[in-house]
Write a protein that holds these residues in place. Sequence first.
Motif, mmCIF file in Angstrom:
data_model
loop_
_atom_site.group_PDB
_atom_site.id
_atom_site.type_symbol
_atom_site.label_atom_id
_atom_site.label_comp_id
_atom_site.label_asym_id
_atom_site.label_seq_id
_atom_site.Cartn_x
_atom_site.Cartn_y
_atom_site.Cartn_z
ATOM 1 N N SER A 44 4.717 10.646 0.900
ATOM 2 C CA SER A 44 2.680 10.917 0.666
ATOM 3 C C SER A 44 1.472 9.961 1.213
ATOM 4 O O SER A 44 1.547 10.304 2.011
ATOM 5 N N ASP A 45 2.486 9.098 1.135
ATOM 6 C CA ASP A 45 1.643 7.741 1.619
ATOM 7 C C ASP A 45 2.451 7.507 2.952
ATOM 8 O O ASP A 45 0.926 7.500 3.600
ATOM 9 N N LEU A 61 -4.033 2.501 7.452
ATOM 10 C CA LEU A 61 -2.737 2.006 7.712
ATOM 11 C C LEU A 61 -2.042 0.687 6.697
ATOM 12 O O LEU A 61 -1.102 1.465 5.975
ATOM 13 N N SER A 62 -2.552 -0.462 6.620
ATOM 14 C CA SER A 62 -2.475 -1.209 6.177
ATOM 15 C C SER A 62 -2.127 -0.852 4.675
ATOM 16 O O SER A 62 -1.247 -1.294 3.727
ATOM 17 N N THR A 63 -2.886 -0.468 4.371
ATOM 18 C CA THR A 63 -3.007 0.717 2.726
ATOM 19 C C THR A 63 -2.274 0.779 2.389
ATOM 20 O O THR A 63 -0.953 1.167 1.408
ATOM 21 N N MET A 64 -1.617 2.318 3.394
ATOM 22 C CA MET A 64 -0.904 2.888 2.943
ATOM 23 C C MET A 64 0.408 2.303 2.931
ATOM 24 O O MET A 64 1.400 2.821 2.047
ATOM 25 N N LEU A 65 0.915 1.608 4.485
ATOM 26 C CA LEU A 65 2.460 0.715 3.949
ATOM 27 C C LEU A 65 2.437 -0.025 2.850
ATOM 28 O O LEU A 65 3.409 -0.428 2.433
ATOM 29 N N SER A 66 1.361 -0.236 2.655
ATOM 30 C CA SER A 66 1.530 -1.746 1.256
ATOM 31 C C SER A 66 1.642 -1.212 0.358
ATOM 32 O O SER A 66 3.286 -1.310 -0.314
ATOM 33 N N ALA A 67 1.605 -0.131 0.272
ATOM 34 C CA ALA A 67 1.740 0.595 -0.604
ATOM 35 C C ALA A 67 3.403 1.735 -1.273
ATOM 36 O O ALA A 67 4.411 1.606 -2.556
ATOM 37 N N THR A 68 3.762 1.589 -0.187
ATOM 38 C CA THR A 68 5.170 1.988 0.298
ATOM 39 C C THR A 68 6.197 0.986 -0.853
ATOM 40 O O THR A 68 7.522 1.364 -1.143
ATOM 41 N N ILE A 69 5.852 -0.164 -0.090
ATOM 42 C CA ILE A 69 6.417 -1.622 -0.679
ATOM 43 C C ILE A 69 6.883 -1.274 -2.907
ATOM 44 O O ILE A 69 7.643 -1.498 -2.788
ATOM 45 N N THR A 70 5.545 -0.730 -3.121
ATOM 46 C CA THR A 70 5.250 -0.814 -5.010
ATOM 47 C C THR A 70 6.471 -0.040 -5.611
ATOM 48 O O THR A 70 6.911 -0.061 -5.944
ATOM 49 N N TYR A 71 6.547 1.223 -4.661
ATOM 50 C CA TYR A 71 7.082 2.263 -5.834
ATOM 51 C C TYR A 71 9.009 2.197 -5.483
ATOM 52 O O TYR A 71 9.737 2.380 -6.436
ATOM 53 N N PRO A 72 10.174 1.075 -4.585
ATOM 54 C CA PRO A 72 10.729 1.665 -5.302
ATOM 55 C C PRO A 72 10.530 0.033 -6.293
ATOM 56 O O PRO A 72 11.906 -0.012 -7.295
ATOM 57 N N ASP A 73 10.118 -0.730 -6.311
ATOM 58 C CA ASP A 73 9.684 -1.765 -7.401
ATOM 59 C C ASP A 73 9.941 -1.080 -8.572
ATOM 60 O O ASP A 73 10.629 -1.636 -9.295
ATOM 61 N N THR A 74 8.982 -0.048 -9.115
ATOM 62 C CA THR A 74 8.138 0.839 -10.096
ATOM 63 C C THR A 74 9.838 1.190 -10.494
ATOM 64 O O THR A 74 9.862 1.394 -11.765
ATOM 65 N N CYS A 75 10.633 2.151 -9.328
ATOM 66 C CA CYS A 75 11.363 2.273 -9.803
ATOM 67 C C CYS A 75 12.685 1.587 -10.555
ATOM 68 O O CYS A 75 13.300 1.601 -12.123
ATOM 69 N N GLU A 76 12.761 0.762 -9.732
ATOM 70 C CA GLU A 76 13.555 -0.343 -10.442
ATOM 71 C C GLU A 76 12.855 -0.729 -12.196
ATOM 72 O O GLU A 76 13.752 -1.037 -12.911
#
Length: 230
Positions: A161-162, A178-193
């Motif tokens: 979605s982001d 753009l910077s906010t959305m792309l920065s958020a995509t880094i956090t999602y794999p970490d959340t999964c782990e």
Amino acid sequence: MELNKFILLLLFSSPLLSFVAEAICVPRNVSNHEATGPALSFPSSPPVQAPLPPTDPSPSPSPPVSPTKSISILPSPANNYALKKICGLTDYPAECIANIAPFLTGRTDPISVLKMGMQALHKSFEEATAVATKLNKDPSSSAVVKDSLDTCLESFDSGMSDLNDALVAISSHDIGKLSTMLSATITYPDTCEEAFAERPGLDSPMKEMDRKLTTLASINLAISASLHWS
């Protein structure tokens, strides 16, 4: 008998013979012209689409290559100077080239490369979602694992979605969004782990996919930081 011969000689030597011959020949000539004309005017395929001739080992002058053929032959990603230069701005230049290469369209300006990188990340989120969904439906997966996988699935959905919002930001030249959305995509794999790390002794089956997602997200963020909006 002599009279008959005279009449025949007179007929064959008169202009009537030319008229008869012309009357017979003209329709054939017209017919041939009509049969060949359209075929020459409308070739079955453009010349640029014809197969290339076999390679001749002997040197011989070659006609200039048409613009259409030269455009269709793109340099390999490893030798693409523009792509290498952009990927060199990231922490993972080799991974950047390898993952963006399948999406190359011939344009290698920073914004186009960023869009390709985002497309690669979106595809990886889809692949991770498919794996997590399969594991979640596996009867052999424990309730604890399924609970962690639910967190992963929510995170991957948010990541896609982001990325869609990031595309909108590119279109509107909104560098902040753009910077906010792309920065958020880094956090999602970490959340999964983290969902697995919070459970003692529980190993994450998504580890490799999450590592790839993090790498691609980092690549996109680095490329976006180098953009110069006109």
